[in-house]
Design a protein around this motif. Structure first.
Motif, PDB file in Angstrom:
ATOM      1  N   LEU A 182     101.755  -7.980  58.964  1.00  0.00           N
ATOM      2  CA  LEU A 182     102.104  -9.178  58.210  1.00  0.00           C
ATOM      3  C   LEU A 182     101.724  -9.040  56.738  1.00  0.00           C
ATOM      4  O   LEU A 182     102.489  -9.430  55.851  1.00  0.00           O
ATOM      5  CB  LEU A 182     101.396 -10.397  58.807  1.00  0.00           C
ATOM      6  CG  LEU A 182     101.909 -10.901  60.158  1.00  0.00           C
ATOM      7  CD1 LEU A 182     100.941 -11.914  60.747  1.00  0.00           C
ATOM      8  CD2 LEU A 182     103.303 -11.506  60.035  1.00  0.00           C
ATOM      9  N   SER A 183     100.555  -8.473  56.460  1.00  0.00           N
ATOM     10  CA  SER A 183     100.060  -8.431  55.088  1.00  0.00           C
ATOM     11  C   SER A 183     100.580  -7.224  54.314  1.00  0.00           C
ATOM     12  O   SER A 183     101.127  -7.369  53.212  1.00  0.00           O
ATOM     13  CB  SER A 183      98.533  -8.436  55.076  1.00  0.00           C
ATOM     14  OG  SER A 183      98.011  -7.293  55.738  1.00  0.00           O
ATOM     15  N   ARG A 184     100.445  -6.025  54.883  1.00  0.00           N
ATOM     16  CA  ARG A 184     100.792  -4.818  54.128  1.00  0.00           C
ATOM     17  C   ARG A 184     102.257  -4.433  54.235  1.00  0.00           C
ATOM     18  O   ARG A 184     102.861  -3.983  53.268  1.00  0.00           O
ATOM     19  CB  ARG A 184      99.918  -3.653  54.579  1.00  0.00           C
ATOM     20  CG  ARG A 184      98.475  -3.793  54.109  1.00  0.00           C
ATOM     21  CD  ARG A 184      97.724  -2.487  54.240  1.00  0.00           C
ATOM     22  NE  ARG A 184      97.237  -2.273  55.593  1.00  0.00           N
ATOM     23  CZ  ARG A 184      97.784  -1.429  56.466  1.00  0.00           C
ATOM     24  NH1 ARG A 184      98.855  -0.738  56.152  1.00  0.00           N
ATOM     25  NH2 ARG A 184      97.263  -1.276  57.664  1.00  0.00           N
ATOM     26  N   VAL A 185     102.841  -4.593  55.419  1.00  0.00           N
ATOM     27  CA  VAL A 185     104.247  -4.219  55.602  1.00  0.00           C
ATOM     28  C   VAL A 185     105.169  -5.355  55.189  1.00  0.00           C
ATOM     29  O   VAL A 185     106.103  -5.167  54.404  1.00  0.00           O
ATOM     30  CB  VAL A 185     104.519  -3.806  57.066  1.00  0.00           C
ATOM     31  CG1 VAL A 185     105.992  -3.447  57.248  1.00  0.00           C
ATOM     32  CG2 VAL A 185     103.631  -2.628  57.448  1.00  0.00           C
ATOM     33  N   ARG A 186     104.901  -6.550  55.694  1.00  0.00           N
ATOM     34  CA  ARG A 186     105.774  -7.694  55.396  1.00  0.00           C
ATOM     35  C   ARG A 186     105.449  -8.329  54.048  1.00  0.00           C
ATOM     36  O   ARG A 186     106.260  -9.061  53.490  1.00  0.00           O
ATOM     37  CB  ARG A 186     105.673  -8.729  56.517  1.00  0.00           C
ATOM     38  CG  ARG A 186     106.720  -9.823  56.495  1.00  0.00           C
ATOM     39  CD  ARG A 186     108.115  -9.246  56.668  1.00  0.00           C
ATOM     40  NE  ARG A 186     109.114 -10.299  56.672  1.00  0.00           N
ATOM     41  CZ  ARG A 186     109.605 -10.871  55.574  1.00  0.00           C
ATOM     42  NH1 ARG A 186     109.169 -10.491  54.386  1.00  0.00           N
ATOM     43  NH2 ARG A 186     110.529 -11.802  55.646  1.00  0.00           N
ATOM     44  N   GLY A 187     104.243  -8.064  53.531  1.00  0.00           N
ATOM     45  CA  GLY A 187     103.887  -8.561  52.212  1.00  0.00           C
ATOM     46  C   GLY A 187     103.550 -10.038  52.158  1.00  0.00           C
ATOM     47  O   GLY A 187     103.690 -10.671  51.106  1.00  0.00           O
ATOM     48  N   LEU A 188     103.060 -10.599  53.262  1.00  0.00           N
ATOM     49  CA  LEU A 188     102.735 -12.024  53.309  1.00  0.00           C
ATOM     50  C   LEU A 188     101.230 -12.230  53.122  1.00  0.00           C
ATOM     51  O   LEU A 188     100.426 -11.462  53.642  1.00  0.00           O
ATOM     52  CB  LEU A 188     103.157 -12.627  54.654  1.00  0.00           C
ATOM     53  CG  LEU A 188     104.641 -12.567  55.018  1.00  0.00           C
ATOM     54  CD1 LEU A 188     104.847 -13.066  56.435  1.00  0.00           C
ATOM     55  CD2 LEU A 188     105.469 -13.383  54.036  1.00  0.00           C
ATOM     56  N   PRO A 189     100.837 -13.268  52.412  1.00  0.00           N
ATOM     57  CA  PRO A 189      99.420 -13.631  52.376  1.00  0.00           C
ATOM     58  C   PRO A 189      99.019 -14.202  53.733  1.00  0.00           C
ATOM     59  O   PRO A 189      99.686 -15.093  54.265  1.00  0.00           O
ATOM     60  CB  PRO A 189      99.349 -14.690  51.274  1.00  0.00           C
ATOM     61  CG  PRO A 189     100.736 -15.263  51.202  1.00  0.00           C
ATOM     62  CD  PRO A 189     101.679 -14.167  51.594  1.00  0.00           C
ATOM     63  N   VAL A 190      97.952 -13.683  54.307  1.00  0.00           N
ATOM     64  CA  VAL A 190      97.580 -14.030  55.686  1.00  0.00           C
ATOM     65  C   VAL A 190      96.082 -14.274  55.777  1.00  0.00           C
ATOM     66  O   VAL A 190      95.275 -13.558  55.162  1.00  0.00           O
ATOM     67  CB  VAL A 190      97.966 -12.907  56.673  1.00  0.00           C
ATOM     68  CG1 VAL A 190      97.597 -13.302  58.103  1.00  0.00           C
ATOM     69  CG2 VAL A 190      99.450 -12.582  56.589  1.00  0.00           C
ATOM     70  N   ARG A 191      95.718 -15.254  56.576  1.00  0.00           N
ATOM     71  CA  ARG A 191      94.325 -15.451  56.962  1.00  0.00           C
ATOM     72  C   ARG A 191      94.302 -15.537  58.492  1.00  0.00           C
ATOM     73  O   ARG A 191      94.933 -16.416  59.085  1.00  0.00           O
ATOM     74  CB  ARG A 191      93.748 -16.727  56.350  1.00  0.00           C
ATOM     75  CG  ARG A 191      92.247 -16.888  56.621  1.00  0.00           C
ATOM     76  CD  ARG A 191      91.713 -18.153  55.973  1.00  0.00           C
ATOM     77  NE  ARG A 191      91.817 -18.116  54.520  1.00  0.00           N
ATOM     78  CZ  ARG A 191      92.551 -18.960  53.796  1.00  0.00           C
ATOM     79  NH1 ARG A 191      93.251 -19.888  54.401  1.00  0.00           N
ATOM     80  NH2 ARG A 191      92.588 -18.863  52.480  1.00  0.00           N
ATOM     81  N   LEU A 192      93.600 -14.600  59.147  1.00  0.00           N
ATOM     82  CA  LEU A 192      93.660 -14.485  60.597  1.00  0.00           C
ATOM     83  C   LEU A 192      92.268 -14.627  61.198  1.00  0.00           C
ATOM     84  O   LEU A 192      91.311 -14.046  60.694  1.00  0.00           O
ATOM     85  CB  LEU A 192      94.280 -13.128  60.976  1.00  0.00           C
ATOM     86  CG  LEU A 192      94.833 -12.979  62.396  1.00  0.00           C
ATOM     87  CD1 LEU A 192      95.949 -11.936  62.428  1.00  0.00           C
ATOM     88  CD2 LEU A 192      93.734 -12.558  63.364  1.00  0.00           C
ATOM     89  N   VAL A 193      92.185 -15.381  62.290  1.00  0.00           N
ATOM     90  CA  VAL A 193      90.924 -15.575  63.002  1.00  0.00           C
ATOM     91  C   VAL A 193      91.088 -15.084  64.435  1.00  0.00           C
ATOM     92  O   VAL A 193      92.046 -15.452  65.125  1.00  0.00           O
ATOM     93  CB  VAL A 193      90.502 -17.063  63.014  1.00  0.00           C
ATOM     94  CG1 VAL A 193      89.203 -17.235  63.804  1.00  0.00           C
ATOM     95  CG2 VAL A 193      90.347 -17.588  61.596  1.00  0.00           C
ATOM     96  N   GLY A 194      90.160 -14.226  64.886  1.00  0.00           N
ATOM     97  CA  GLY A 194      90.134 -13.781  66.273  1.00  0.00           C
ATOM     98  C   GLY A 194      89.062 -14.531  67.032  1.00  0.00           C
ATOM     99  O   GLY A 194      87.933 -14.693  66.544  1.00  0.00           O
TER     100      GLY A 194
END
Length: 397
Positions: free
Chosen positions: A210-222
Motif C-alpha cells: 500500500l505504501s511503497r508500491v501503491r504510493g498511499l499514505p498508510v497507518r496500520l495497526v496489528g
C-alpha cells in the motif's frame, strides 16, 4: 464533477485507444443491481513483433484471461468493456489520471488529477508482475526470502499466499479509491487494522504494498492477544524503519480499543468464531472495506450435529466429513448474508489455490450504505431452514 455517463465514457474510450499515452487502466466494481461478467479488467499497451497492441487482462473468480488487440479490433474490444456495468474506471495516462464512478442515478462522477503518471511499461515478455518482488526487504525480514533475496524453498507456499492476498487487497482498494469511498491524504492516511495478526506476515506485506508500491499514505495497526507477537512484530517494524507507520497492540479482537476508527479491516485465518468477532468489529467501526479469510468453522458444525437436517438434506450432515465441509459453506454464506443486511456488498472468493492452504476462502466486503434487496428475507429463510444461530448474528444484535 457530475456529467452524463455517455460523455464520460467517451473520454475514457479516447484514453484507452491512445497507444502512446495510456499507462494503465482498471475497471472494477459494479453498478447498482447489475453485475459485469468480470470481477475486474486491466488494460495497457505492449510492444510485440507485430507492433504495439492493447493488452486486456480480464479476471474472473479463479483466473486471468489475457488477449492482445491491434488497431483494427481494439475499438470493438474497448466498446465491449465500456458496455459492461462496471461501477468504476481508473485510467492513468502520461498527462493525467481520470477516475470515473457511476452514481446510483446512472450518471458519472468524474475526477481528473493533472500531472505525469508512471512511465508506461510496454514489454510483453516481462516476468509475471509480482505484488512484492522476492528481494523485498519485508520478505527478507520475515524470513520468507533468504539474505540474497530469494524465496526459501520451504516458504514458497507462504509467498504465494502473500502475493494472492495482496492482489485481492489491491483490487479492493483500487475499487474503493475509484468509487471515492477511500481518499487518503498525508494529513489523513489510510487507516488499516489487522485483527489476529499473529506473526504479521500479511500485516507487513499489506503495508509495504500500500505504501511503497501503491504510493498511499498508510497507518496500520496489528492486533494479537499474545504479548510475544506484539514484541516480535514491534521489533521487526523497528528493523524495517516503519515503526511510526506500523504499530502493534496486545488485545483480543472483541475488546481492542483503537485510537482511530479503521477504514480497512483485515482478519486472516482467525479461528472459528474469532472471524465473527472481527466482522462484528468491522461493522461496529463502519469500516469501508473488509477482507477476512475464515478458519476452522466449528460453531455451526456443532449445531448441525445436534439438530435434524431438513428434508431432503439429511445426507449432507450424516457423515462427519461432509457435515464439516457443509458447515464451512453454510457458515460463510450466513456471514455474507449478515453483512449484506448491514449495508455491505459482499463477494466470497478463493484467494489462493488449495494446494497452498486449505483455508483459502476470502470474504470481501465493501460498504455501500444500502441494504441489499431481499437480504433480510434470505437470511431468515436460511437460518430457519437449518435451525442454526450464527455467532455473527448474536454479535450484531
Amino acid at each position: 464533477m457530475i456529467e452524463p455517463l455517455a460523455s464520460a465514457q467517451m473520454r475514457v474510450r479516447d484514453h484507452l485507444l491512445a497507444p502512446d499515452t495510456l499507462v494503465r487502466a482498471l475497471a472494477s466494481g459494479r453498478r447498482k443491481g447489475q453485475r459485469p461478467r468480470w470481477t475486474r479488467v486491466e488494460l495497457r499497451y505492449v510492444d510485440l513483433k507485430a507492433g504495439r497492441r492493447l493488452q486486456i487482462t480480464r479476471y474472473d473468480e479463479t483466473q486471468a484471461h489475457v488477449s492482445n488487440h491491434g488497431p483494427d479490433d481494439a475499438p470493438a474490444a474497448v466498446a465491449e468493456l465500456l458496455a459492461e456495468p462496471f461501477g468504476n474506471w481508473h485510467v492513468e495516462t502520461t498527462a493525467e489520471t481520470v477516475q470515473l464512478r457511476v452514481t446510483k442515478g446512472g450518471e458519472a462522477a468524474v475526477g481528473i488529477t493533472a500531472g505525469v503518471a508512471a512511465v508506461a511499461e510496454r514489454a510483453h515478455d516481462r516476468a509475471k508482475a509480482r505484488m512484492l518482488p522476492e528481494d523485498d526487504p519485508v520478505l527478507v525480514a520475515l524470513g520468507i526470502s533468504d539474505a540474497k533475496g530469494v524465496v526459501k524453498p520451504t516458504r514458497r507456499a507462504k509467498y504465494r499466499q502473500v502475493e494472492e492476498f495482496l492482489r485481492e487487497l489491491g483490487a479492493s482498494v483500487d475499487d474503493a479509491l475509484g468509487a471515492g469511498r477511500l481518499a487518503p491524504t498525508a494529513e489523513d492516511p489510510l487507516r488499516v487494522v489487522d485483527l489476529g495478526c499473529g506473526n504479521a506476515y500479511l500485516t507487513f506485506a499489506a503495508h509495504a504494498w500500500l505504501s511503497r508500491v501503491r504510493g498511499l499514505p498508510v497507518r496500520l495497526v496489528g492486533v494479537d492477544v499474545k504479548e510475544q507477537s506484539r514484541a516480535h512484530n514491534t521489533e521487526v517494524a523497528r528493523r524495517l524503519g516503519v515503526e511510526d507507520q506500523v504499530t502493534f497492540v496486545k488485545a483480543g479482537i472483541d475488546d481492542v480499543v483503537l485510537e482511530e476508527t479503521p477504514q480497512v479491516v483485515l482478519a486472516l485465518h482467525a479461528c472459528d468464531t474469532a472471524t465473527d468477532d472481527a466482522l462484528a468489529r468491522a461493522v461496529e467501526w463502519s469500516a469501508d472495506l473488509v477482507l477476512a479469510a475464515p478458519c476452522c468453522h466449528k460453531d455451526v458444525s456443532r449445531q448441525l450435529r445436534s439438530r435434524p437436517a431438513p428434508a431432503p438434506y439429511s445426507l449432507l450432515t450424516r457423515d462427519g466429513i461432509l457435515r464439516e465441509r457443509f458447515a464451512d459453506t453454510l457458515t460463510d454464506a450466513l456471514r455474507a448474508a449478515l453483512l449484506r443486511t448491514r449495508g455491505y456488498r459482499v463477494d466470497v472468493v478463493e484467494f489462493v489455490g488449495s494446494e497452498h492452504t486449505p483455508r483459502n476462502t476470502l470474504i470481501r466486503a465493501a460498504a455501500t450504505g444500502a441494504v441489499a434487496s431481499g437480504a433480510d428475507e434470505e437470511l431468515a429463510a436460511l437460518t430457519a431452514t437449518w435451525q442454526v444461530e450464527p455467532k455473527l448474528a448474536e454479535l450484531l444484535g
